[in-house]
Write a protein that holds these residues in place. Structure first.
Motif, PDB file in Angstrom:
ATOM      1  N   THR A   1      55.742  25.445  21.801  1.00 27.07           N
ATOM      2  CA  THR A   1      56.939  26.271  21.794  1.00 27.07           C
ATOM      3  C   THR A   1      56.675  27.640  22.404  1.00 27.07           C
ATOM      4  N   LEU A   2      55.538  28.257  22.062  1.00 26.20           N
ATOM      5  CA  LEU A   2      55.192  29.553  22.645  1.00 26.20           C
ATOM      6  C   LEU A   2      55.060  29.447  24.162  1.00 26.20           C
ATOM      7  N   GLU A   3      54.408  28.388  24.621  1.00 20.55           N
ATOM      8  CA  GLU A   3      54.242  28.202  26.062  1.00 20.55           C
ATOM      9  C   GLU A   3      55.591  28.043  26.753  1.00 20.55           C
ATOM     10  N   TYR A   4      56.498  27.317  26.113  1.00 16.18           N
ATOM     11  CA  TYR A   4      57.825  27.115  26.691  1.00 16.18           C
ATOM     12  C   TYR A   4      58.600  28.431  26.735  1.00 16.18           C
ATOM     13  N   LEU A   5      58.495  29.225  25.679  1.00 16.42           N
ATOM     14  CA  LEU A   5      59.195  30.515  25.659  1.00 16.42           C
ATOM     15  C   LEU A   5      58.680  31.457  26.751  1.00 16.42           C
ATOM     16  N   LYS A   6      57.422  31.301  27.110  1.00 17.48           N
ATOM     17  CA  LYS A   6      56.844  32.160  28.153  1.00 17.48           C
ATOM     18  C   LYS A   6      57.225  31.721  29.562  1.00 17.48           C
ATOM     19  N   THR A   7      57.524  30.431  29.745  1.00 15.37           N
ATOM     20  CA  THR A   7      57.758  29.908  31.094  1.00 15.37           C
ATOM     21  C   THR A   7      59.231  29.635  31.412  1.00 15.37           C
ATOM     22  N   ARG A   8      60.031  29.301  30.388  1.00 12.10           N
ATOM     23  CA  ARG A   8      61.444  29.004  30.621  1.00 12.10           C
ATOM     24  C   ARG A   8      62.199  30.300  30.849  1.00 12.10           C
ATOM     25  N   LYS A   9      62.920  30.380  31.963  1.00  6.23           N
ATOM     26  CA  LYS A   9      63.627  31.612  32.321  1.00  6.23           C
ATOM     27  C   LYS A   9      65.138  31.452  32.189  1.00  6.23           C
TER      28      LYS A   9
ATOM     29  N   ILE B   1      59.169  24.244  11.058  1.00  6.93           N
ATOM     30  CA  ILE B   1      58.533  24.340  12.370  1.00  6.93           C
ATOM     31  C   ILE B   1      59.071  23.280  13.315  1.00  6.93           C
ATOM     32  N   GLY B   2      59.262  22.065  12.813  1.00  5.99           N
ATOM     33  CA  GLY B   2      59.772  20.997  13.658  1.00  5.99           C
ATOM     34  C   GLY B   2      61.171  21.287  14.167  1.00  5.99           C
ATOM     35  N   GLN B   3      62.042  21.721  13.281  1.00  6.16           N
ATOM     36  CA  GLN B   3      63.402  22.024  13.708  1.00  6.16           C
ATOM     37  C   GLN B   3      63.443  23.189  14.699  1.00  6.16           C
ATOM     38  N   GLU B   4      62.661  24.222  14.427  1.00  8.52           N
ATOM     39  CA  GLU B   4      62.634  25.364  15.342  1.00  8.52           C
ATOM     40  C   GLU B   4      62.068  24.961  16.702  1.00  8.52           C
ATOM     41  N   ALA B   5      61.019  24.139  16.700  1.00  7.11           N
ATOM     42  CA  ALA B   5      60.430  23.697  17.966  1.00  7.11           C
ATOM     43  C   ALA B   5      61.447  22.927  18.793  1.00  7.11           C
ATOM     44  N   ILE B   6      62.179  22.027  18.152  1.00  5.35           N
ATOM     45  CA  ILE B   6      63.188  21.248  18.869  1.00  5.35           C
ATOM     46  C   ILE B   6      64.294  22.168  19.395  1.00  5.35           C
ATOM     47  N   GLN B   7      64.790  23.066  18.573  1.00  8.14           N
ATOM     48  CA  GLN B   7      65.907  23.929  18.978  1.00  8.14           C
ATOM     49  C   GLN B   7      65.507  24.899  20.082  1.00  8.14           C
ATOM     50  N   LEU B   8      64.311  25.488  19.977  1.00  9.76           N
ATOM     51  CA  LEU B   8      63.890  26.455  20.983  1.00  9.76           C
ATOM     52  C   LEU B   8      63.562  25.799  22.323  1.00  9.76           C
TER      53      LEU B   8
ATOM     54  N   GLY C   1      65.431  23.329  23.405  1.00  9.06           N
ATOM     55  CA  GLY C   1      66.694  22.836  23.930  1.00  9.06           C
ATOM     56  C   GLY C   1      66.662  21.323  24.093  1.00  9.06           C
ATOM     57  N   GLY C   2      67.377  20.797  25.059  1.00  8.72           N
ATOM     58  CA  GLY C   2      67.509  19.350  25.228  1.00  8.72           C
ATOM     59  C   GLY C   2      66.202  18.630  25.479  1.00  8.72           C
ATOM     60  N   ILE C   3      65.253  19.293  26.151  1.00 16.22           N
ATOM     61  CA  ILE C   3      63.986  18.637  26.469  1.00 16.22           C
ATOM     62  C   ILE C   3      63.199  18.287  25.207  1.00 16.22           C
TER      63      ILE C   3
ATOM     64  N   GLU D   1      59.842  11.811  26.882  1.00 19.12           N
ATOM     65  CA  GLU D   1      58.848  12.208  27.890  1.00 19.12           C
ATOM     66  C   GLU D   1      58.101  13.479  27.514  1.00 19.12           C
ATOM     67  N   TYR D   2      58.594  14.202  26.501  1.00 22.20           N
ATOM     68  CA  TYR D   2      57.995  15.479  26.129  1.00 22.20           C
ATOM     69  C   TYR D   2      57.361  15.365  24.744  1.00 22.20           C
ATOM     70  N   ALA D   3      56.272  16.068  24.529  1.00 22.52           N
ATOM     71  CA  ALA D   3      55.436  15.843  23.349  1.00 22.52           C
ATOM     72  C   ALA D   3      56.041  16.351  22.050  1.00 22.52           C
ATOM     73  N   VAL D   4      56.809  17.435  22.110  1.00 26.06           N
ATOM     74  CA  VAL D   4      57.172  18.112  20.864  1.00 26.06           C
ATOM     75  C   VAL D   4      57.982  17.208  19.933  1.00 26.06           C
ATOM     76  N   GLY D   5      58.848  16.365  20.484  1.00 24.07           N
ATOM     77  CA  GLY D   5      59.618  15.461  19.645  1.00 24.07           C
ATOM     78  C   GLY D   5      58.753  14.445  18.927  1.00 24.07           C
ATOM     79  N   HIS D   6      57.674  14.023  19.560  1.00 24.72           N
ATOM     80  CA  HIS D   6      56.753  13.067  18.942  1.00 24.72           C
ATOM     81  C   HIS D   6      55.997  13.713  17.776  1.00 24.72           C
ATOM     82  N   TYR D   7      55.635  14.975  17.941  1.00 22.47           N
ATOM     83  CA  TYR D   7      55.001  15.691  16.827  1.00 22.47           C
ATOM     84  C   TYR D   7      55.964  15.806  15.644  1.00 22.47           C
ATOM     85  N   PHE D   8      57.224  16.093  15.936  1.00 24.26           N
ATOM     86  CA  PHE D   8      58.215  16.230  14.864  1.00 24.26           C
ATOM     87  C   PHE D   8      58.407  14.895  14.139  1.00 24.26           C
ATOM     88  N   LYS D   9      58.405  13.805  14.883  1.00 19.22           N
ATOM     89  CA  LYS D   9      58.519  12.490  14.253  1.00 19.22           C
ATOM     90  C   LYS D   9      57.333  12.235  13.318  1.00 19.22           C
TER      91      LYS D   9
END
Length: 382
Positions: free
Chosen positions: A257-265, A328-335, A337-339, A344-352
């Motif tokens: 999530t931190l990495e995404y916040l730094k790169t998503r513009k 943490i899981g809900q915040e990671a998913i929300q921050l 967004g749709g991805i 194809e993206y890892a964060v949803g698998h961690y939340f599961k």
């Protein structure tokens, strides 16, 4: 109390972290999950070569001689990697039952095979009606000469489809929810009358439904005729291990999530520059550190022989792990967004996976209710 790792523990952590970093990237995991077994057989062999499968056994049995803290180190790393292999079922549950319930002859025969990666274990205890009550067993064990005949069914047997031997509980005596009279048996799944149906779980792991129809077992297959106290201790150790795994998964979600916040513009600048999102990422970190502290507490208390003190500590840890994982899981998913919800993206698998961990052996509400009934973490037993 000194929370620093010993030299041996640091070496263990370094070797496991290296294995996960080099062999368990998210794209590699996708390949492993498509293998016929649902996990990588080659990776299982590597885990065995590192000596991790012998974690709970003495060195004289070919084991590592580790305790709950060593288990936590391994499980946290496995949580970061979303490891698919049947380590939890074989080493934590199966190994714990072997160590605590099996006679010396059985332990001596099977533990070296487990440590070498030649024998996989599973634990069939949960029944469809039992919810989180470990004493709720209706599978029956009817005396037949020197042995027994088993009839019943077990649900969600973790990695039960891959196991070479399965620990099964059945009621030798007493009513359905009586604490006494629960026997523990070790079955070969090829025994006549045993059927199992394997399936993938929502987090990418594997489980099985186990049906026992007139299964005849000998006296040698009976490990214990009043096994509930031993089972409760093993389950407490298993919950402590799951807490550590969840911390690893939560840490990975926070880092992603931190990495995404730094790169998503958005609006011409990284979204991580917006103060509101910075506050939410800090709240994630606070929840992570709370979970880490309670997971460490669970590891320290997992080997406590006083069942009341141990049970309170494990329950408290499971409550915090459940709450932190949910946040943490809900915040990671929300921050994200749709991805965040794409396969194809890892964060949803961690939340599961953290969602599954939250449900295993009792969710946060169940353990919180237990603490309320028993006077809280430091209260007096009712």
């Amino acid at each position: 109390m000194d929370f620093d790792l010993t030299e041996d523990q640091r070496l263990l952590k370094d070797s496991v972290d290296r294995l996960i970093a080099q062999q368990y990237g998210f794209e590699q995991r996708k390949k492993y999950i498509r293998e016929p077994a649902g996990y990588s057989v080659a990776m299982w062999d590597q885990i065995a070569e590192l000596g991790l499968l012998g974690l709970p056994f003495e060195e004289t049995l070919g084991g590592f001689g580790g305790g709950a803290m060593e288990t936590a180190i391994v499980m946290e790393a496995f949580g970061r990697g979303l490891v698919l292999e049947p380590f939890f079922a074989t080493v934590i549950l199966g190994g714990g039952l072997l160590r605590r319930a099996a006679p010396a002859s059985v332990l001596g025969a099977l533990a070296p095979r487990v440590a070498a990666g030649k024998l996989k274990l599973a634990f069939g205890h949960v029944e469809r009606h039992s919810r989180y009550d470990l004493s709720d067993v209706s599978t029956t064990a009817r005396r037949d000469g020197s042995g027994y005949v088993l009839d019943g069914a077990k649900s969600v047997v973790i990695h039960g489809d891959a196991a070479d031997r399965i620990f099964v509980t059945a009621r030798i005596g007493g009513e359905r929810r009586a604490r006494d009279g629960i026997g523990l048996f070790l079955l070969d799944p090829a025994t006549p009358g045993v059927s199992r149906r394997g399936y993938p779980t929502q987090d990418g792991q594997r489980a099985a439904e186990l049906t026992l129809t007139g299964v005849r077992v000998t006296a040698d297959d009976v490990l214990h005729d009043n096994a509930l106290p031993l089972i409760e201790h093993v389950v407490d150790e298993a919950i402590a291990a799951l807490c550590a795994e969840a911390v690893g998964a939560m840490q990975a979600m926070h880092e992603l999530t931190l990495e995404y916040l730094k790169t998503r513009k958005q609006f011409g600048r990284p979204i991580g520059s917006f103060q509101a999102l910075q506050h939410r990422s800090v709240d994630m970190l606070v929840a992570l550190e709370q979970a880490r502290s309670m997971a460490m507490f669970a590891a320290v208390m997992a080997e406590e022989e006083n069942p009341i003190e141990r049970r309170r500590a494990i329950a408290a840890a499971k409550v915090q792990i459940g709450r932190s994982a949910h946040h943490i899981g809900q915040e990671a998913i929300q921050l994200h967004g749709g991805i965040g919800v794409t396969t194809e993206y890892a964060v949803g698998h961690y939340f599961k996976r953290t969602t599954m961990i939250e449900q295993l052996f009792g969710d946060a509400d169940t353990h919180l209710a237990y603490l309320a009934r028993h006077g809280g973490l430091f209260g007096r037993a009712a």
